[in-house]
Scaffold this active site. Structure first.
Site, short mmCIF file in Angstrom:
data_model
loop_
_atom_site.label_atom_id
_atom_site.label_comp_id
_atom_site.label_asym_id
_atom_site.label_seq_id
_atom_site.Cartn_x
_atom_site.Cartn_y
_atom_site.Cartn_z
N ASN A 207 0.87 -1.58 0.07
CA ASN A 207 -0.33 0.49 -0.02
C ASN A 207 0.78 1.10 -0.40
O ASN A 207 2.00 1.57 0.57
CB ASN A 207 -1.53 0.02 1.26
N ASP A 276 -3.80 -7.06 4.20
CA ASP A 276 -5.00 -7.57 5.12
C ASP A 276 -5.00 -8.83 4.59
O ASP A 276 -4.96 -9.80 5.36
CB ASP A 276 -6.74 -6.99 5.04
N LYS A 286 10.07 -16.33 -10.54
CA LYS A 286 9.14 -15.28 -11.36
C LYS A 286 7.94 -16.13 -12.12
O LYS A 286 8.39 -16.29 -13.48
CB LYS A 286 9.93 -14.09 -11.89
N PRO A 305 -3.21 -12.21 9.88
CA PRO A 305 -2.83 -12.59 10.98
C PRO A 305 -3.32 -10.80 11.83
O PRO A 305 -2.75 -10.11 10.38
CB PRO A 305 -2.15 -12.71 11.69
N ASP A 306 -4.42 -10.85 12.42
CA ASP A 306 -4.57 -9.07 13.10
C ASP A 306 -4.11 -8.70 13.74
O ASP A 306 -4.22 -9.21 15.12
CB ASP A 306 -6.78 -8.64 13.20
N ILE A 307 -2.80 -8.01 13.15
CA ILE A 307 -1.65 -8.26 14.50
C ILE A 307 -2.39 -7.28 15.85
O ILE A 307 -2.26 -7.98 16.29
CB ILE A 307 -0.73 -7.18 13.89
N LEU A 308 -2.73 -5.93 15.35
CA LEU A 308 -3.35 -5.05 16.60
C LEU A 308 -4.56 -5.99 17.44
O LEU A 308 -4.84 -6.24 19.12
CB LEU A 308 -4.01 -4.16 15.56
N LYS A 338 -13.52 -0.56 15.41
CA LYS A 338 -12.35 -1.18 16.13
C LYS A 338 -11.72 -0.93 16.94
O LYS A 338 -10.97 -2.33 17.96
CB LYS A 338 -10.72 -0.11 14.62
#
Ligand code: CTP
Length: 399
Positions: A207, A276, A286, A305-308, A338
């Site tokens: 991103n 995500d 390649k 995984p959602d680290i937070l 959240k």
């Protein structure tokens, strides 16, 4: 930080005296009021007029001939919020260490009670000489701040320690000295930048995160006395001074570093823009166009995984966890959701899409939402300032 601060800049006679001119320029640009004191040998390297024009103040070089005031050294010493000697020669260091006052600079410094920073710069053998080291130890033990010289090719062609660090670095350390140490004794774990999820050895999913906000928070926390660990995705930023930086690429690597540093942390600030989803099956060689027979390419992705969320599940009652939320719609509703879903104490939310806030900008505008339902609005300002206000709020909430 430097706005209206009174800085005494002492310049002694070394070849690096030319860098003091740039340091003076940076101090003035940052809003400081600067008075320069030079030694006689400093004037062999840089003219007085240069310092006078740039500081917009008379330059002190001789206590008896220079000034209208009979006690100029005391006036300047009392006036100073901080003093920085850059470059500091072996001779001046020796005089300062032993309380000798035989010129304008050493006499004034005897009367300075504000913080003093010494930036030694000389030939490597001179710098490593036991007498110079002993004198630096004396000054450090007495509470003055010593900035280690950089290593490199010196004016005498020797290679080693002795170069005056870059003026921006000296400015950064002076700012740290002047900052109130309200995070002293606290460990702060920050994540910043994007994560990068490989498709094959040359391509990835990521991103637009620049890491600027997370780095600003890490820098501000370090200056306020915190012990900072920064887990960083790939960014184009220099490692901040005085901070342990752990470089990672993928969400899995970031998760592993954040979780293994979690127990020791008092404050966790998760600024990173984590991908995500990641490709299910990253290729080891390649992907070639012909492998796909010119058809559309589909890459199957799986959730990271959602680290937070994992941090929220493990957090103790003494730990304070901050998340960030970049939203395009329903800022408040999404931010509050959240906080609940990830068991956070605070979330800093901003609307992305505007050029003056969000990923790549140097400025940001965020709303801080707290677990207790309260809200604090930070209007558009430099990310450095946003970082300090965010930390103020964390400290306030932690009591
Ligand atoms: N976060 C995380 N791990 C993930 C995704 C997000 O730790 N896999 C963290 C981010 O670092 C940020 C917070 O969760 O502090 C919110 O990230 P955001 O992308 O806004 O929210 P998501 O939970 O990913 O939800 P959505 O993308 O649906 O808005």
């Amino acid at each position: 930080m430097f706005k209206d601060k009174h800085i005494l800049l002492g310049v002694t006679g070394g070849i690096a005296a030319y860098k003091a001119v740039e340091l003076l320029r940076l101090l003035k640009k940052a809003g400081a009021n600067v008075n320069v004191i030079v030694t006689k040998s400093a004037l062999k390297f840089v003219g007085k007029t240069t310092f006078e024009v740039l500081s917009e103040n008379p330059v002190l070089s001789d206590l008896y001939f220079d000034t209208q005031s009979l006690v100029k050294h005391i006036d300047l010493a009392t006036w100073a919020d901080a003093a920085v000697i850059a470059p500091a020669t072996a001779n001046t260091i020796a005089k300062l260490a032993h309380g000798i006052a035989d010129d304008a600079l050493s006499t004034t410094l005897l009367a300075v009670t504000a913080p003093v920073m010494i930036c030694p710069s000389m030939n490597t053998d001179m710098y490593q000489n036991i007498r110079v080291q002993r004198n630096l130890d004396i000054l450090e033990t007495d509470g003055w701040h010593i900035i280690d010289p950089d290593s490199g090719v010196l004016a005498c062609k020797a290679v080693g320690a002795g170069r005056l660090p870059d003026p921006w670095f000296i400015l950064d350390r002076l700012e740290a000295i002047l900052t109130r140490k309200d995070l002293k004794g606290k460990k702060i774990l920050v994540s910043a930048g994007p994560t990068v999820e490989p498709i094959d050895p040359v391509r990835f999913v990521s991103n637009h995160s620049s890491g600027k906000m997370g780095y600003a928070i890490a820098r501000a926390a370090e200056k306020r006395g915190g012990t900072v660990t920064l887990v960083s995705g790939p960014v184009n930023l220099d490692a901040p001074v005085g901070i342990e930086r752990i470089d990672v690429e993928t969400c899995e690597q970031m998760a592993s570093q954040m979780l293994s540093n979690l127990d020791q942390a008092d404050i966790i600030i998760k600024v990173a823009a984590v991908a995500d989803y990641k490709p299910i099956d990253p290729k080891t060689s390649k992907i070639k166009k012909k492998d796909n027979n010119n058809k559309d390419l589909c890459i199957s992705m799986t959730e990271n995984p959602d680290i937070l969320k994992l941090i929220g599940e493990k957090k103790t009652k003494d730990q304070f966890v901050v998340g960030f939320a970049a939203e395009t719609d329903d800022l408040e509703k999404n931010a509050l959701l959240k906080i609940k879903k990830k068991n956070l104490d605070m979330i800093a939310a901003n609307l992305v899409g505007s050029s003056d806030s969000g990923f790549k900008a140097d400025t940001n505008k965020v709303k801080l939402f707290f677990r207790d339902g309260s809200l604090f609005d930070i209007p558009l300002m430099e990310k450095e300032k946003v970082a300090n206000i965010l930390i103020d709020q964390v400290i306030k909430k932690m009591g």
